[in-house]
Design a protein around this motif. Structure first.
Motif, PDB file in Angstrom:
ATOM      1  N   THR A   1       5.674  13.237  -8.428  1.00 47.88           N
ATOM      2  CA  THR A   1       5.579  11.857  -7.953  1.00 47.88           C
ATOM      3  C   THR A   1       5.949  10.914  -9.089  1.00 47.88           C
ATOM      4  O   THR A   1       5.392  11.016 -10.179  1.00 47.88           O
ATOM      5  CB  THR A   1       4.139  11.554  -7.475  1.00 47.88           C
ATOM      6  OG1 THR A   1       3.786  12.524  -6.503  1.00 47.88           O
ATOM      7  CG2 THR A   1       4.058  10.189  -6.835  1.00 47.88           C
TER       8      THR A   1
ATOM      9  N   GLU B   1      -1.391  -1.228  -4.185  1.00 51.03           N
ATOM     10  CA  GLU B   1      -2.285  -0.067  -4.209  1.00 51.03           C
ATOM     11  C   GLU B   1      -1.458   1.206  -4.124  1.00 51.03           C
ATOM     12  O   GLU B   1      -0.517   1.286  -3.341  1.00 51.03           O
ATOM     13  CB  GLU B   1      -3.219  -0.081  -2.993  1.00 51.03           C
ATOM     14  CG  GLU B   1      -4.274  -1.153  -3.021  1.00 51.03           C
ATOM     15  CD  GLU B   1      -5.011  -1.156  -1.691  1.00 51.03           C
ATOM     16  OE1 GLU B   1      -5.838  -0.252  -1.481  1.00 51.03           O
ATOM     17  OE2 GLU B   1      -4.727  -2.032  -0.869  1.00 51.03           O
ATOM     18  N   HIS B   2      -1.853   2.184  -4.892  1.00 48.62           N
ATOM     19  CA  HIS B   2      -1.133   3.456  -4.839  1.00 48.62           C
ATOM     20  C   HIS B   2      -2.119   4.612  -4.819  1.00 48.62           C
ATOM     21  O   HIS B   2      -3.008   4.677  -5.642  1.00 48.62           O
ATOM     22  CB  HIS B   2      -0.210   3.593  -6.061  1.00 48.62           C
ATOM     23  CG  HIS B   2       0.556   4.879  -6.083  1.00 48.62           C
ATOM     24  ND1 HIS B   2       1.794   5.013  -5.503  1.00 48.62           N
ATOM     25  CD2 HIS B   2       0.247   6.095  -6.572  1.00 48.62           C
ATOM     26  CE1 HIS B   2       2.210   6.255  -5.652  1.00 48.62           C
ATOM     27  NE2 HIS B   2       1.297   6.932  -6.301  1.00 48.62           N
ATOM     28  N   GLU B   3      -1.957   5.487  -3.854  1.00 49.38           N
ATOM     29  CA  GLU B   3      -2.805   6.680  -3.814  1.00 49.38           C
ATOM     30  C   GLU B   3      -1.914   7.908  -3.750  1.00 49.38           C
ATOM     31  O   GLU B   3      -0.883   7.898  -3.088  1.00 49.38           O
ATOM     32  CB  GLU B   3      -3.680   6.685  -2.549  1.00 49.38           C
ATOM     33  CG  GLU B   3      -4.859   5.746  -2.640  1.00 49.38           C
ATOM     34  CD  GLU B   3      -5.663   5.749  -1.350  1.00 49.38           C
ATOM     35  OE1 GLU B   3      -5.719   6.816  -0.704  1.00 49.38           O
ATOM     36  OE2 GLU B   3      -6.219   4.703  -1.013  1.00 49.38           O
ATOM     37  N   ALA B   4      -2.318   8.949  -4.451  1.00 44.75           N
ATOM     38  CA  ALA B   4      -1.513  10.168  -4.408  1.00 44.75           C
ATOM     39  C   ALA B   4      -2.433  11.378  -4.386  1.00 44.75           C
ATOM     40  O   ALA B   4      -3.462  11.403  -5.045  1.00 44.75           O
ATOM     41  CB  ALA B   4      -0.587  10.233  -5.620  1.00 44.75           C
ATOM     42  N   THR B   5      -2.038  12.380  -3.590  1.00 42.53           N
ATOM     43  CA  THR B   5      -2.805  13.634  -3.584  1.00 42.53           C
ATOM     44  C   THR B   5      -1.835  14.804  -3.616  1.00 42.53           C
ATOM     45  O   THR B   5      -0.697  14.697  -3.166  1.00 42.53           O
ATOM     46  CB  THR B   5      -3.651  13.798  -2.304  1.00 42.53           C
ATOM     47  OG1 THR B   5      -2.768  13.892  -1.177  1.00 42.53           O
ATOM     48  CG2 THR B   5      -4.611  12.641  -2.100  1.00 42.53           C
TER      49      THR B   5
ATOM     50  N   TYR C   1       0.861  -1.177   0.000  1.00 42.85           N
ATOM     51  CA  TYR C   1       0.000   0.000   0.000  1.00 42.85           C
ATOM     52  C   TYR C   1       0.899   1.228   0.000  1.00 42.85           C
ATOM     53  O   TYR C   1       1.783   1.356   0.846  1.00 42.85           O
ATOM     54  CB  TYR C   1      -0.918   0.008   1.223  1.00 42.85           C
ATOM     55  CG  TYR C   1      -1.694   1.295   1.333  1.00 42.85           C
ATOM     56  CD1 TYR C   1      -2.759   1.541   0.485  1.00 42.85           C
ATOM     57  CD2 TYR C   1      -1.327   2.261   2.262  1.00 42.85           C
ATOM     58  CE1 TYR C   1      -3.449   2.734   0.546  1.00 42.85           C
ATOM     59  CE2 TYR C   1      -2.020   3.463   2.328  1.00 42.85           C
ATOM     60  CZ  TYR C   1      -3.085   3.694   1.481  1.00 42.85           C
ATOM     61  OH  TYR C   1      -3.752   4.884   1.543  1.00 42.85           O
ATOM     62  N   SER C   2       0.707   2.108  -0.966  1.00 39.20           N
ATOM     63  CA  SER C   2       1.510   3.329  -1.032  1.00 39.20           C
ATOM     64  C   SER C   2       0.602   4.544  -1.014  1.00 39.20           C
ATOM     65  O   SER C   2      -0.424   4.556  -1.682  1.00 39.20           O
ATOM     66  CB  SER C   2       2.308   3.404  -2.331  1.00 39.20           C
ATOM     67  OG  SER C   2       3.109   2.282  -2.480  1.00 39.20           O
ATOM     68  N   GLN C   3       1.033   5.516  -0.258  1.00 37.71           N
ATOM     69  CA  GLN C   3       0.281   6.764  -0.229  1.00 37.71           C
ATOM     70  C   GLN C   3       1.280   7.912  -0.312  1.00 37.71           C
ATOM     71  O   GLN C   3       2.203   8.009   0.497  1.00 37.71           O
ATOM     72  CB  GLN C   3      -0.495   6.831   1.078  1.00 37.71           C
ATOM     73  CG  GLN C   3      -1.432   8.006   1.154  1.00 37.71           C
ATOM     74  CD  GLN C   3      -1.960   8.182   2.561  1.00 37.71           C
ATOM     75  OE1 GLN C   3      -2.106   7.211   3.306  1.00 37.71           O
ATOM     76  NE2 GLN C   3      -2.216   9.414   2.944  1.00 37.71           N
ATOM     77  N   CYS C   4       1.121   8.756  -1.305  1.00 38.60           N
ATOM     78  CA  CYS C   4       2.046   9.876  -1.480  1.00 38.60           C
ATOM     79  C   CYS C   4       1.244  11.163  -1.508  1.00 38.60           C
ATOM     80  O   CYS C   4       0.431  11.356  -2.406  1.00 38.60           O
ATOM     81  CB  CYS C   4       2.784   9.777  -2.800  1.00 38.60           C
ATOM     82  SG  CYS C   4       3.578   8.210  -2.995  1.00 38.60           S
ATOM     83  N   ASP C   5       1.467  12.002  -0.545  1.00 36.79           N
ATOM     84  CA  ASP C   5       0.731  13.262  -0.495  1.00 36.79           C
ATOM     85  C   ASP C   5       1.703  14.423  -0.589  1.00 36.79           C
ATOM     86  O   ASP C   5       2.764  14.414   0.029  1.00 36.79           O
ATOM     87  CB  ASP C   5      -0.060  13.360   0.812  1.00 36.79           C
ATOM     88  CG  ASP C   5      -1.093  12.257   0.941  1.00 36.79           C
ATOM     89  OD1 ASP C   5      -1.708  11.911  -0.083  1.00 36.79           O
ATOM     90  OD2 ASP C   5      -1.270  11.739   2.049  1.00 36.79           O
TER      91      ASP C   5
END
Lengths: 481, 255
Positions: A404, A418-422, A388-392
């Motif tokens: 990113t 899973e990758h989420e970025a904001t 799980y990756s999250q990059c904000d």
């Protein structure tokens, strides 16, 4: 009223509070790099022959390489002949305890807010201090050795525990790994060594402070942490450097090995001098950090709060070799003025049922550029790998950038990635809301940024979290007009 | 003696004149309601008083507690005792409501030369005020306004008002988006906080909030000016006849 309108755009002077130079007698070798310099370093450190050979091999390999250019950073060509590769504070005599350390040096540490004496007495944190190239004093060594924990400088480890160093050094980050790792392998001067024997939970946080003092001195430290079966260690690394007009190079290598059911938690608060507001000076921080979860059910967790350096090039990684192993990466990277950061992680899933978690928070202010670069790889045999990756990213003002670069390579069908970025901006709305409640703009930005970084800060050990919070606040000073 | 005295205020947003000469005087203990159709300048007036920077005051004076309000920064206005309950309260992820309010309360105390509140006293005061505005503890440990329902956001605004004990509370369309139960709770909270030293300026489009909060004066804002002032009967008349009965009259005289 209008003058405050673009308050967020005005990222102004940010005084570096650790910019003092310590006036200590230093043993410096001339600038430049060649085989003789490496022999000299090895000789000064009274190293065994095998170590020298290792260095020379790395140097020969380094000569065949070219500096990498793929990172999203820009800097003038580094002249490797214009760097001092060894600088050591001259000890008056052999040091047996902290009380014998140069008082000038101790006061430097006090300015840094890490009084060793205080630490020793109050906090129960064992500190190994690296100033320029030599480890000055290691506290708590005796207490640790009673339970079999070895915590000393890498130089000392080479003398006292050659079998361990020989066995593990270069086993996670080979000298041939990359340009800066090869350079480090050739010229590394000091660093820390930790060995946690089987079944031991290290009862205190182990801590190292690095500081670059001498002008034009590169700091090439080398850290090696080995956690045997069912052991646990939490390691803290803090870095500062005095203000210099010229850029200083820092190319470290950190290797972590976690055997079966072992856990290593590695936390960094990096506050190297970032250069002035015009982008003059500052540290070039080119670091290779990698851990391997060798045994089944082992875990490695990297937490980093990066506020310093003119340039950061750093990807603390975990190789998940054992089955059921866990890799974590929690990062806050704050860039201001003309700083550039290209940082992230690599999670290499090799074993079955391996899990990794990436939480990266980038905050950019001023004219800075902040990039997240991360690789998640699940190999053919990595059945049920999970990531799980999250990059904000948070932007302060509109002259900075956030980027990113996620890379995903999956060769096993059962893997889930899973990758989420904001990306968000500190809004005038948020700022005004705070101000209407009586909170001044600087405080408001600190509040908002700390809120943004909270998930990562929560991963830091308590005392370190407070320090990291203060550091963030200091780094942000002046980022609001 | 007036607490707030607005004299001939003109204000622009992006070069366009929205307020065209507002005059209003408020004494301690009074409740004033400003009503008006959409686009009449109600929220602009609230923003100008709170010091929002996109709003440029081109003419006029405002004195608040004998100080020149327009010379104060937004944070100093707040510390002097001006509170704005936002129409759209802002979310700040990762910042707990409790920490946010604590920071606000202590900044105000610092401004008035007081020591910051320790955690114990702060929690004690918080417990008292929570009961007053019927707000749930769990809401206060969450990130401020993040994922709050419309009613929770407004209740949180009133809770902050209770904690900050302002001299003048400006409620900007606090009733908008509330169902009747939430409206009642919010109005009750406001009424409980009302006292002889504290003035309230209620900005609203609808009369229904005024069923719960009794105004001493009602002003109709239209096209950047207060075109009619009266007592609460004026609000009832507006409810019955609509804004047209006033605005038509104004438009006619303008022609």
């Amino acid at each position: 009223m209008k003058d405050k309108q673009d308050s967020l755009e005005q990222a102004v002077l940010n005084d570096y509070k650790y910019g003092f130079v310590t006036d200590i007698d230093t043993d410096v070798i001339p600038k430049g790099l060649n085989e003789d310099v490496i022999r000299l370093i090895s000789h000064k450190k009274n190293e065994p022959e095998w170590m020298l050979e290792w260095r020379l091999k790395a140097y020969a390999y380094w000569l065949t390489l070219e500096e990498p250019t793929w990172a999203n950073i820009k800097y003038p060509v580094i002249d490797y002949q214009d760097i001092i590769y060894y600088a050591a504070p001259k000890p008056k005599k052999q040091l047996n305890s902290l009380d014998e350390v140069d008082p000038e040096l101790l006061s430097t540490f006090e300015k840094l807010g890490i009084s060793l004496v205080e630490q020793k007495r109050l906090t129960g944190v064992a500190v190994d201090v690296v100033m320029d190239s030599v480890s000055i004093a290691t506290s708590f060594k005796e207490q640790l050795s009673e339970i079999g924990v070895i915590f000393c400088s890498i130089s000392e480890a080479i003398q006292q525990h050659p079998e361990l160093v020989k066995k593990y050094m270069g086993s996670v980050v080979p000298m041939t790994d990359n340009y800066f790792a090869a350079l480090n392998s050739a010229v590394f001067t000091d660093g820390s060594f930790c060995f946690i024997p089987k079944g031991v939970r290290c009862p205190m946080e182990l801590s190292t402070y690095f500081r670059i003092n001498t002008e034009n001195a590169g700091q090439f430290e080398r850290t090696l942490i080995v956690a045997e079966d069912e052991s646990y260690v939490s390691y803290l690394e803090g870095c500062t450097a005095p203000m210099r007009d010229e850029n200083q190079l820092h190319a470290a290598v950190v290797e972590l090995l976690a055997m079966e059911k072992a856990e290593i938690k590695y936390s960094t608060v990096q506050n190297w001098y970032p250069g002035d507001k015009e982008g003059k000076g500052g540290i070039y921080n080119f670091v290779t950090k990698r851990g391997i979860c060798k045994g089944d059910y082992s875990k490695i967790s990297w937490t980093q709060v990066e506020t310093g350096s003119a340039i950061t090039w750093k990807y603390p990684s975990v190789i998940l070799k054992g089955d059921h192993t866990i890799g974590e990466f929690y990062s806050v990277a704050f860039t201001n003025n003309h700083q550039q950061a290209d940082t992230g992680t690599k999670m290499i899933h090799l074993g079955k049922n391996t899990r990794s978690r990436i939480v990266a928070k980038g905050i950019s202010a001023g004219f800075s550029q902040n990039s997240y670069r991360g690789l998640v790889r699940a190999s053919k045999h990595a059945t049920n790998a999970r990531n799980y990756s999250q990059c904000d990213s948070l932007l302060l003002g509109d002259k900075c950038g956030a980027h990113t670069f996620p890379y995903i390579e999956v060769k096993n069908k059962t893997a889930i990635v899973e990758h989420e970025a904001t990306t968000s901006k500190i809004g005038e709305d948020q700022l005004f809301y705070c101000r209407q409640r009586g909170i001044d703009p600087e405080e408001a930005v600190a509040l908002i940024v700390n809120g943004f970084a909270k998930e990562v800060m929560n991963q830091l050990p308590m005392e370190f979290a407070i320090e990291a919070q203060k550091l963030l606040a200091i780094s942000m000073e002046g980022s609001v007009g | 003696m007036y607490m707030l005295s607005i004299k001939n205020i003109h204000a622009n947003v992006e070069g366009k004149e929205i307020l065209k000469g507002i005059n209003l005087e408020i004494k301690p203990g009074e409740v004033h309601a400003i009503m008006g159709p959409n686009g009449s300048g109600k929220s602009t007036l609230a923003s100008v008083l709170a010091g929002r920077e996109e709003y440029e005051v081109t003419e006029g004076e405002v004195s608040f507690l004998n100080k020149n309000l327009l010379e104060l920064s937004p944070e100093d206005r707040a510390r002097e005792g001006l509170f704005l309950a936002f129409q759209y309260p802002v979310e700040i992820p990762g910042v707990s409501t409790t920490n946010f309010i604590k920071a606000a309360v202590n900044e105000k105390r610092k401004y008035h030369g007081l020591e910051p509140l320790d955690s114990v006293s702060f929690l004690k005061i918080m417990k008292e005020k929570m009961a007053l505005v019927e707000i749930d503890q769990s809401l206060l440990s969450r990130s401020i306004n993040e994922g709050f329902s419309g009613g929770e956001k407004k209740r949180n605004e009133i809770f902050q008002m209770a904690m900050l004990e302002p001299k003048l509370a400006i409620l900007d369309e606090t009733d908008s988006g509330l169902d009747i139960d939430a409206l009642r709770i919010v109005a009750n909270g406001i009424n409980k906080l009302h006292n002889p030293e504290r003035a309230v300026l209620v900005i609203t489009h609808y009369q229904r909030l005024l069923e719960y909060i009794q105004p001493d004066f009602v002003h109709v804002l239209y096209n950047g000016r207060i075109v009619k002032s009266g007592t609460k009967e004026l609000a009832l008349e507006l409810e019955e006849k609509g804004y047209d009965f006033i605005t038509d009259e104004v438009d006619l005289t303008a022609e």
